[in-house]
Design an enzyme around this catalytic site. Structure first.
Site, PDB file in Angstrom:
ATOM      1  N   GLU A  66      66.599 -17.130 117.790  1.00  0.00           N
ATOM      2  CA  GLU A  66      65.113 -17.115 117.159  1.00  0.00           C
ATOM      3  C   GLU A  66      64.862 -18.501 116.331  1.00  0.00           C
ATOM      4  OE1 GLU A  66      62.628 -15.213 116.973  1.00  0.00           O
ATOM      5  OE2 GLU A  66      63.294 -13.424 117.717  1.00  0.00           O
ATOM      6  N   SER A 326      88.305  41.027  96.268  1.00  0.00           N
ATOM      7  CA  SER A 326      89.413  41.231  95.473  1.00  0.00           C
ATOM      8  C   SER A 326      89.948  39.820  94.858  1.00  0.00           C
ATOM      9  CB  SER A 326      90.401  41.827  96.393  1.00  0.00           C
ATOM     10  OG  SER A 326      90.294  43.124  96.905  1.00  0.00           O
TER      11      SER A 326
END
Length: 671
Positions: A66, A326
């Site tokens: 770029e 339990s």
């Protein structure tokens, strides 16, 4: 011209620092690994990213493709613009662009079209302004955050996660080339819409990079063979329940760091989904893992699938209030050890018993007679647990739960009763893990926390159990028989199954980690065959396997621990003693539990095949003497049941006398 430039400059937006750009709120784990991102207000994915988060080769390829003079120019590359103009005149179409990375950042910030001359001039003026305010690293960071990648994806991090399912820290050459190519025409080159266009654009980038000498031809050729992804991947959504809760608590915090371990979280979420599938189409699984030394929550699986509507996956079952079955029994026995009422090898009765109007029975309906407290807990017998709870007091149990930062919910705001020992109370998985964390720490509570806010304060100097009592409990739980996939003694753990097979639990710990597992349906419906030992315990042991590392040993016995068989115990500890017995008071009078007074009992006498009449008693002090119609029929030292065969049909009066001379009688009709 000067006036026009002045007008442009005064109309330009402010130049933002990279950290000031609105980005997606993210939830990360203890090491900074992404757990879950959220879109920004307009629905776009724009995740925070810095240069250090991106593969350096991508940056090299980006600049090479770029803006090769990015490090040298001041926002405008005049030679590149001149070259682009000549190519346009010569070929009649754009061959190469003249925009620098800074000019592209200017366009992304400004949002104005740059197709016309006026727009291009504005872009160039803004690029110079940006260069005057920011250094090159900051400009690159803005590009990495704002570049469009198709659809609602902005920034390289969102694109890398969406197209490759990974962070941009380590990209292949082919992946980097595609991410370089996409921002020029993000919609036309989207690989999920047009993989051929995406591949062609990627390959053009590779060819130009070869021409520029940034990569060699062999590398480019290899990269071109890499398959293009044809669909977007979903963004991470680990610990979705906890992440949502943390974000609600911290709505303005861009990065929320939790104490979780993303690796462990992912493994346990998969485990929960796999095991829920076996438990039923509407069953769910919740798993909570914590470091009981620090209180850090390491994994929190709220359901078997956050998006699974059939399982009500949106419900966080780590915080849902359910019956614990339990699982509170260890704390009950711990209170008896603390008060000197029992030792793990003390004998206790598992026989039919009634406590006022409450007459518990064992899960399997059978009774074991005289057992040790150790065996009563490892076998999870109900009647001994209620006997002990009756002695230590339900209110004390609730108080100790609260010391562990648990918040038990009593039905109808009533005073606690004996039923809470067998699950008659509401509690969450997170609360149970907090209770067991205290047991693992020698009775000292710890505030579990996930990092989303300050930990809950724990009352100083108020142990859940004294160290010796906590060790006795832990030592017993280490002897609980494991499921078939486990080895005894690896962890101390307990299971539980709530009434009606609605909830299955398994909570366990080693010397460092505590894990809780819940299995059931979020809507509270029964699940046939559900049980703590059969359904939840295997998941618990598998969860410990996924924690990894060496198993930390359980705490050693503290000073004063009495390790002895029943016969070697001091006389007062050989049998469980209620507070009344400790104070010298005799136990309650004996009661004939079966047969009830006034009933008709069919023994098969009239059919010519008579069987014995079984008589059962509760309470009282052994030995017992048994009578039928006033005649003694037996005397037993400890047994609380006796068989007797009547001579024929008719009424019979049965009575029993204990060693203190107290008695009970019933009259029944046998036939």
């Amino acid at each position: 011209m000067g006036g026009a430039l002045h007008d442009i400059r005064t109309s330009l937006p402010a130049v933002p620092e990279p950290t000031a750009v609105p980005t997606s709120a993210i939830v990360v784990d203890r090491a900074g690994q992404l757990l879950r991102p959220y879109t920004i207000a307009d629905g776009r994915w724009r995740l925070p990213v810095t240069l250090g988060d991106v593969d350096p080769m991508f940056v090299t390829m980006l600049e090479g493709y770029e803006d090769r003079r990015f490090a040298e120019h001041h926002g405008i590359d005049w030679p590149a613009i001149g070259r682009a103009g000549l190519q346009l005149v010569r070929h009649g179409h754009i061959v190469s662009g003249g925009s620098t990375l800074t000019m592209q950042v200017a366009r992304l910030i400004d949002g104005m079209s740059t197709r016309g001359a006026a727009g291009k001039l504005r872009q160039m003026v803004f690029a110079r302004t940006i260069e005057n305010r920011l250094d090159k690293s900051a400009i690159l960071s803005l590009y990495l955050e704002l570049a469009p990648y198709g659809g609602n994806l902005e920034g390289i991090r969102a694109a890398s996660l969406a197209y490759f399912g990974k962070e941009p820290k380590r990209l292949t050459i082919a992946e980097a080339a595609l991410l370089v190519a996409l921002p020029q025409a993000p919609e036309a080159r989207r690989p999920d819409r047009d993989p051929k266009a995406a591949k062609a654009a990627r390959d053009r980038v590779l060819d130009r990079l070869v021409s520029a000498g940034i990569i060699d031809a062999e590398t480019a050729a290899s990269a071109k063979t890499e398959r293009i992804a044809t669909a977007r991947k979903t963004f991470p959504m680990l610990a979705a329940h906890l992440g949502d809760a943390a974000r609600r608590s911290n709505p303005n915090q861009p990065v929320i760091r939790l104490t979780l371990d993303a690796r462990l979280q992912a493994k346990l979420e998969q485990l929960a989904a796999d095991r829920a599938a076996k438990a039923g189409t509407k069953a769910s699984v919740a798993i909570l893992v914590a470091d009981h030394v620090t209180g850090d929550i390491l994994a929190s699986v709220g359901s078997a699938g956050f998006m699974d509507g059939d399982r009500n996956g949106f419900v966080d079952m780590t915080r849902a209030i359910r019956s614990p079955g339990s699982t509170l029994k260890p704390l009950i026995y711990g209170l008896a050890f603390e008060q000197g009422l029992a030792h793990p090898q003390s004998l206790i009765e598992d026989r039919p018993s009634a406590f006022g109007g409450y007459a518990p029975v064992n899960f399997d309906g059978f009774y074991r007679g005289t057992v040790t407290v150790h065996d009563a807990l490892t076998q999870s017998l109900n009647i001994p647990a209620v006997t002990v709870l009756d002695a230590v007091g339900p209110a004390r149990l609730v108080a100790r739960l609260k010391r562990a930062a648990a918040n038990p919910k009593l039905p109808d705001l009533s005073a606690p009763g004996l039923a809470i020992g067998l699950g008659g109370v509401g509690i969450s998985l997170e609360d149970l893990v907090s209770v067991y964390a205290a047991l693992a720490r020698g009775g000292r509570p710890v505030a579990l926390h996930d990092g989303s806010g300050p930990p809950e304060k724990i009352e100083e100097g108020a142990p859940v159990l004294e160290p010796l009592a906590a060790w006795y409990v832990s030592d017993i739980l280490a002897d609980v028989p494991p499921p078939t996939i486990g080895a005894r003694g690896r962890i101390a753990y307990k299971t539980g199954t709530s009434y009606g097979y609605r909830d299955a639990w398994s909570i366990g710990f080693d010397g460092r980690t505590v894990i809780g597992v819940w299995v059931g349906r979020a809507d509270g419906a029964p699940v046939p065959g559900l049980s703590g030992i059969g359904t939840a315990a295997p998941i618990l042991f598998e969860s410990f396997d996924r924690v990894g590392g060496d198993r930390a040993p359980l705490r050693p016995a503290p000073a004063g621990a009495l390790i002895a068989s029943n016969g070697d115990l001091p006389a007062p500890l050989r049998h469980f003693r209620t507070p009344d017995m400790v104070a010298g008071k005799a136990p309650d009078r004996p009661e004939i539990a079966f047969p009830p007074d006034g009933v008709q009992v069919d023994l098969g006498i009239r059919a010519g095949d008579p069987g014995p009449l079984v008589i059962k008693i509760r309470n009282g002090k052994p030995p017992f003497t048994w009578f039928a119609n006033g005649n003694p029929i037996a005397q037993t030292p400890f047994a609380r049941s006796e068989s007797w065969e009547p001579d024929g049909p008719g009424f019979v009066t049965l009575s029993v006398v204990d060693s203190a001379g107290r008695s009970d009688r019933v009259t029944v009709f046998v036939e």
